[in-house]
Design a protein around this motif. Structure first.
Motif, PDB file in Angstrom:
ATOM      1  N   ASP A 148      45.030  28.041  13.084  1.00  0.00           N
ATOM      2  CA  ASP A 148      44.070  28.697  13.457  1.00  0.00           C
ATOM      3  C   ASP A 148      43.804  30.175  13.037  1.00  0.00           C
ATOM      4  OD1 ASP A 148      41.793  28.923  15.760  1.00  0.00           O
ATOM      5  OD2 ASP A 148      42.861  30.734  15.757  1.00  0.00           O
ATOM      6  N   THR A 149      42.754  30.638  12.596  1.00  0.00           N
ATOM      7  CA  THR A 149      42.892  32.066  11.920  1.00  0.00           C
ATOM      8  C   THR A 149      43.409  32.740  12.979  1.00  0.00           C
ATOM      9  OG1 THR A 149      40.839  31.410  10.563  1.00  0.00           O
ATOM     10  CG2 THR A 149      41.427  33.640  10.868  1.00  0.00           C
ATOM     11  N   GLN A 150      43.026  33.040  13.987  1.00  0.00           N
ATOM     12  CA  GLN A 150      43.429  34.067  15.041  1.00  0.00           C
ATOM     13  C   GLN A 150      44.812  34.075  15.328  1.00  0.00           C
ATOM     14  OE1 GLN A 150      41.708  36.707  15.631  1.00  0.00           O
ATOM     15  NE2 GLN A 150      40.148  35.807  14.337  1.00  0.00           N
ATOM     16  N   VAL A 151      45.450  32.732  15.313  1.00  0.00           N
ATOM     17  CA  VAL A 151      46.921  32.881  15.513  1.00  0.00           C
ATOM     18  C   VAL A 151      47.548  33.532  14.299  1.00  0.00           C
ATOM     19  CG1 VAL A 151      48.639  30.925  15.387  1.00  0.00           C
ATOM     20  CG2 VAL A 151      46.773  30.445  16.849  1.00  0.00           C
ATOM     21  N   THR A 152      47.153  33.128  13.046  1.00  0.00           N
ATOM     22  CA  THR A 152      47.813  33.826  11.876  1.00  0.00           C
ATOM     23  C   THR A 152      47.650  35.111  11.974  1.00  0.00           C
ATOM     24  OG1 THR A 152      47.780  31.860  10.643  1.00  0.00           O
ATOM     25  CG2 THR A 152      48.097  33.574   9.204  1.00  0.00           C
ATOM     26  N   ALA A 153      46.328  35.820  12.336  1.00  0.00           N
ATOM     27  CA  ALA A 153      46.089  37.189  12.304  1.00  0.00           C
ATOM     28  C   ALA A 153      46.926  37.664  13.412  1.00  0.00           C
ATOM     29  CB  ALA A 153      44.589  37.082  12.816  1.00  0.00           C
ATOM     30  N   ALA A 154      47.329  37.059  14.696  1.00  0.00           N
ATOM     31  CA  ALA A 154      48.167  37.489  15.619  1.00  0.00           C
ATOM     32  C   ALA A 154      49.547  37.853  15.177  1.00  0.00           C
ATOM     33  CB  ALA A 154      48.133  36.867  16.774  1.00  0.00           C
ATOM     34  N   LYS A 155      50.003  37.044  14.293  1.00  0.00           N
ATOM     35  CA  LYS A 155      51.306  36.866  13.558  1.00  0.00           C
ATOM     36  C   LYS A 155      51.452  38.216  12.728  1.00  0.00           C
ATOM     37  CE  LYS A 155      52.175  32.014  13.758  1.00  0.00           C
ATOM     38  NZ  LYS A 155      52.499  30.871  12.412  1.00  0.00           N
ATOM     39  N   VAL A 156      50.398  38.260  11.831  1.00  0.00           N
ATOM     40  CA  VAL A 156      50.375  39.590  10.940  1.00  0.00           C
ATOM     41  C   VAL A 156      50.402  40.950  11.725  1.00  0.00           C
ATOM     42  CG1 VAL A 156      48.806  40.685   9.340  1.00  0.00           C
ATOM     43  CG2 VAL A 156      49.045  38.178   9.088  1.00  0.00           C
ATOM     44  N   ALA A 157      49.574  40.922  12.921  1.00  0.00           N
ATOM     45  CA  ALA A 157      49.262  42.014  13.679  1.00  0.00           C
ATOM     46  C   ALA A 157      50.822  42.419  14.291  1.00  0.00           C
ATOM     47  CB  ALA A 157      48.285  42.054  14.656  1.00  0.00           C
ATOM     48  N   ALA A 158      51.549  41.327  14.756  1.00  0.00           N
ATOM     49  CA  ALA A 158      52.807  41.502  15.636  1.00  0.00           C
ATOM     50  C   ALA A 158      53.729  42.332  14.587  1.00  0.00           C
ATOM     51  CB  ALA A 158      53.172  40.369  16.095  1.00  0.00           C
ATOM     52  N   VAL A 159      53.765  41.547  13.421  1.00  0.00           N
ATOM     53  CA  VAL A 159      54.698  42.135  12.358  1.00  0.00           C
ATOM     54  C   VAL A 159      54.558  43.397  11.926  1.00  0.00           C
ATOM     55  CG1 VAL A 159      55.280  41.474   9.747  1.00  0.00           C
ATOM     56  CG2 VAL A 159      55.053  39.681  11.147  1.00  0.00           C
ATOM     57  N   LYS A 160      53.331  43.870  11.681  1.00  0.00           N
ATOM     58  CA  LYS A 160      52.993  45.193  11.336  1.00  0.00           C
ATOM     59  C   LYS A 160      53.013  46.177  12.401  1.00  0.00           C
ATOM     60  CE  LYS A 160      51.293  46.401   8.037  1.00  0.00           C
ATOM     61  NZ  LYS A 160      52.093  47.000   6.795  1.00  0.00           N
ATOM     62  N   ALA A 161      53.078  45.717  13.921  1.00  0.00           N
ATOM     63  CA  ALA A 161      53.344  46.685  14.664  1.00  0.00           C
ATOM     64  C   ALA A 161      54.944  47.069  14.832  1.00  0.00           C
ATOM     65  CB  ALA A 161      52.984  45.910  16.236  1.00  0.00           C
ATOM     66  N   ALA A 162      55.526  45.893  14.389  1.00  0.00           N
ATOM     67  CA  ALA A 162      57.077  46.006  14.381  1.00  0.00           C
ATOM     68  C   ALA A 162      57.471  46.682  13.133  1.00  0.00           C
ATOM     69  CB  ALA A 162      57.781  44.717  14.550  1.00  0.00           C
ATOM     70  N   VAL A 163      57.004  46.579  11.977  1.00  0.00           N
ATOM     71  CA  VAL A 163      57.601  47.035  11.017  1.00  0.00           C
ATOM     72  C   VAL A 163      56.398  47.638  10.167  1.00  0.00           C
ATOM     73  CG1 VAL A 163      59.004  47.087   8.796  1.00  0.00           C
ATOM     74  CG2 VAL A 163      59.409  45.413  10.661  1.00  0.00           C
ATOM     75  N   PRO A 164      55.794  48.643  10.593  1.00  0.00           N
ATOM     76  CA  PRO A 164      54.522  49.236   9.770  1.00  0.00           C
ATOM     77  C   PRO A 164      54.405  49.389   8.341  1.00  0.00           C
ATOM     78  CG  PRO A 164      54.995  50.616  11.675  1.00  0.00           C
ATOM     79  CD  PRO A 164      56.050  49.634  11.449  1.00  0.00           C
ATOM     80  N   ASP A 165      55.666  49.852   7.548  1.00  0.00           N
ATOM     81  CA  ASP A 165      55.386  49.738   6.083  1.00  0.00           C
ATOM     82  C   ASP A 165      56.099  48.619   5.448  1.00  0.00           C
ATOM     83  OD1 ASP A 165      58.123  50.128   7.162  1.00  0.00           O
ATOM     84  OD2 ASP A 165      58.522  51.891   5.779  1.00  0.00           O
ATOM     85  N   LEU A 166      56.267  47.549   6.188  1.00  0.00           N
ATOM     86  CA  LEU A 166      56.618  46.279   5.360  1.00  0.00           C
ATOM     87  C   LEU A 166      55.310  45.653   4.612  1.00  0.00           C
ATOM     88  CD1 LEU A 166      59.216  44.333   5.285  1.00  0.00           C
ATOM     89  CD2 LEU A 166      57.861  42.746   6.608  1.00  0.00           C
ATOM     90  N   PHE A 167      55.483  45.194   3.481  1.00  0.00           N
ATOM     91  CA  PHE A 167      54.145  44.737   2.690  1.00  0.00           C
ATOM     92  C   PHE A 167      54.084  43.092   3.370  1.00  0.00           C
ATOM     93  CE2 PHE A 167      51.395  45.017  -0.682  1.00  0.00           C
ATOM     94  CZ  PHE A 167      50.809  43.767  -0.822  1.00  0.00           C
ATOM     95  N   VAL A 168      52.957  42.851   3.935  1.00  0.00           N
ATOM     96  CA  VAL A 168      52.714  41.533   4.440  1.00  0.00           C
ATOM     97  C   VAL A 168      51.559  41.038   3.614  1.00  0.00           C
ATOM     98  CG1 VAL A 168      51.783  40.191   6.381  1.00  0.00           C
ATOM     99  CG2 VAL A 168      53.169  42.247   6.858  1.00  0.00           C
ATOM    100  N   ASN A 169      52.250  39.952   2.959  1.00  0.00           N
ATOM    101  CA  ASN A 169      51.190  39.315   1.924  1.00  0.00           C
ATOM    102  C   ASN A 169      50.674  38.123   2.787  1.00  0.00           C
ATOM    103  OD1 ASN A 169      49.928  39.258  -0.627  1.00  0.00           O
ATOM    104  ND2 ASN A 169      51.530  37.322  -1.384  1.00  0.00           N
ATOM    105  N   ALA A 170      49.454  37.865   3.382  1.00  0.00           N
ATOM    106  CA  ALA A 170      48.867  36.860   4.064  1.00  0.00           C
ATOM    107  C   ALA A 170      48.537  35.810   3.124  1.00  0.00           C
ATOM    108  CB  ALA A 170      47.849  37.361   5.015  1.00  0.00           C
ATOM    109  N   ARG A 171      48.845  34.579   3.206  1.00  0.00           N
ATOM    110  CA  ARG A 171      48.641  33.527   2.455  1.00  0.00           C
ATOM    111  C   ARG A 171      47.863  32.569   3.007  1.00  0.00           C
ATOM    112  NH1 ARG A 171      52.914  29.075  -0.317  1.00  0.00           N
ATOM    113  NH2 ARG A 171      51.507  27.468   0.232  1.00  0.00           N
ATOM    114  N   THR A 172      46.574  32.319   2.585  1.00  0.00           N
ATOM    115  CA  THR A 172      45.622  31.337   2.848  1.00  0.00           C
ATOM    116  C   THR A 172      45.627  30.098   1.950  1.00  0.00           C
ATOM    117  OG1 THR A 172      43.285  30.964   3.804  1.00  0.00           O
ATOM    118  CG2 THR A 172      43.547  32.328   2.126  1.00  0.00           C
ATOM    119  N   ASP A 173      45.698  28.857   2.639  1.00  0.00           N
ATOM    120  CA  ASP A 173      45.783  27.899   1.728  1.00  0.00           C
ATOM    121  C   ASP A 173      44.587  26.920   1.671  1.00  0.00           C
ATOM    122  OD1 ASP A 173      48.391  28.387   1.319  1.00  0.00           O
ATOM    123  OD2 ASP A 173      49.565  26.991   2.516  1.00  0.00           O
ATOM    124  N   THR A 174      43.347  27.569   1.749  1.00  0.00           N
ATOM    125  CA  THR A 174      42.361  27.007   1.697  1.00  0.00           C
ATOM    126  C   THR A 174      42.174  26.104   0.578  1.00  0.00           C
ATOM    127  OG1 THR A 174      41.516  28.971   0.773  1.00  0.00           O
ATOM    128  CG2 THR A 174      40.887  28.547   3.166  1.00  0.00           C
TER     129      THR A 174
END
Length: 264
Positions: free
Chosen positions: A121-147
């Motif tokens: 689910d899009t929002q599940v992955t988005a929530a993971k991204v948001a949680a990671v960025k809240a924990a480590v704001p300057d980490l480069f998060v490369n979000a992969r979509t497997d469409t």
């Protein structure tokens, strides 16, 4: 550490893509670092297969963390493939990624493809991204979509919608493996407000062509690992069939030994 993460961010330039080779153990990462690559990623398939485990089923959290501990001492910027975060709980994903960041990892790759061949689910992955960025704001998060990777129907609108959601959640880059169609990549790079990552495919466009399409990062994925397996089998077969000259570029025993101290 902030300087290292900023340096990794700066390597992502639309039109002048970062070539990110993907390693699976210390020797492969050390060899790539010695070869002059400024950044190295890990390949989840290589890490999993090296441990005798399947890829993409959240089975290698421990192996991935242990490998990161071995690689962070190398003179290279390290980004780690964490599959889908090894959990569907955003807080658990963030805790795991924060541990990687604490080791010195500068980025992660976080995917929305699931082991059953469907998309999370899009929002599940988005929530993971948001949680990671809240924990480590300057980490480069490369979000992969497997469409494209999973062959969904009409992938372009889904890709753009997911990319938008992941960007709103804080993703720094968007990875769209499975297509090297330059016309499609141009649309993606024009309509996604973030560095776009493509997966190199043998026989497909080269780095220059992908750059002209606006791509900012090109990953090799599991290619190097599979090439190494193929070369090992070919060398064994050559010996069995009567011997052959050493392959071009074969490192010496001493050169491989020297890689062990590359991170000292």
């Amino acid at each position: 550490m902030t300087d290292r993460r900023a340096a990794f961010h700066a390597l992502h330039r639309a039109g002048r893509p970062l070539l990110l080779p993907n390693a699976w153990d210390h020797a492969s990462a050390a060899a790539l670092a010695a070869g002059g690559y400024p950044a190295v990623g890990t390949t989840s398939l290589g890490v999993a297969a090296s441990a005798g485990l399947p890829d993409g089923v959240a089975a290698t959290a421990g192996e991935t963390l242990a490998l990161a501990r071995r690689l962070v001492g190398l003179p290279v910027l390290l980004t780690v493939d964490v599959e889908g975060g090894f959990s569907d709980d955003p807080a658990e994903v963030a805790e795991y990624v924060a541990e990687l960041a604490g080791l010195g990892v500068v980025g992660i790759n976080l995917e929305d493809g699931r082991a059953d061949g469907t998309l999370a689910d899009t929002q599940v992955t988005a929530a993971k991204v948001a949680a990671v960025k809240a924990a480590v704001p300057d980490l480069f998060v490369n979000a992969r979509t497997d469409t494209w990777w999973l062959g969904v129907d009409d992938p372009l609108p889904q890709t753009l919608a997911r990319a938008h959601a992941y960007r709103l959640a804080g993703a720094d880059g968007i990875f769209v493996p499975g297509t090297v169609d330059l016309a499609i990549l141009r649309v993606l790079t024009q309509r996604i407000d973030a560095p776009v990552n493509a997966l190199y495919q043998p026989g497909g466009p080269g780095l220059t062509e992908l750059g002209r399409a606006g791509v900012a990062r090109v990953s090799t994925g599991s290619l190097l690992f599979r090439a190494a397996l193929g070369a090992a089998l070919a060398a064994a077969d050559a010996v069995r069939l009567g011997g052959a000259a050493a392959p071009a570029g074969l490192p010496s025993y001493a050169e491989v030994q020297a890689l062990v101290s590359a991170g000292d």
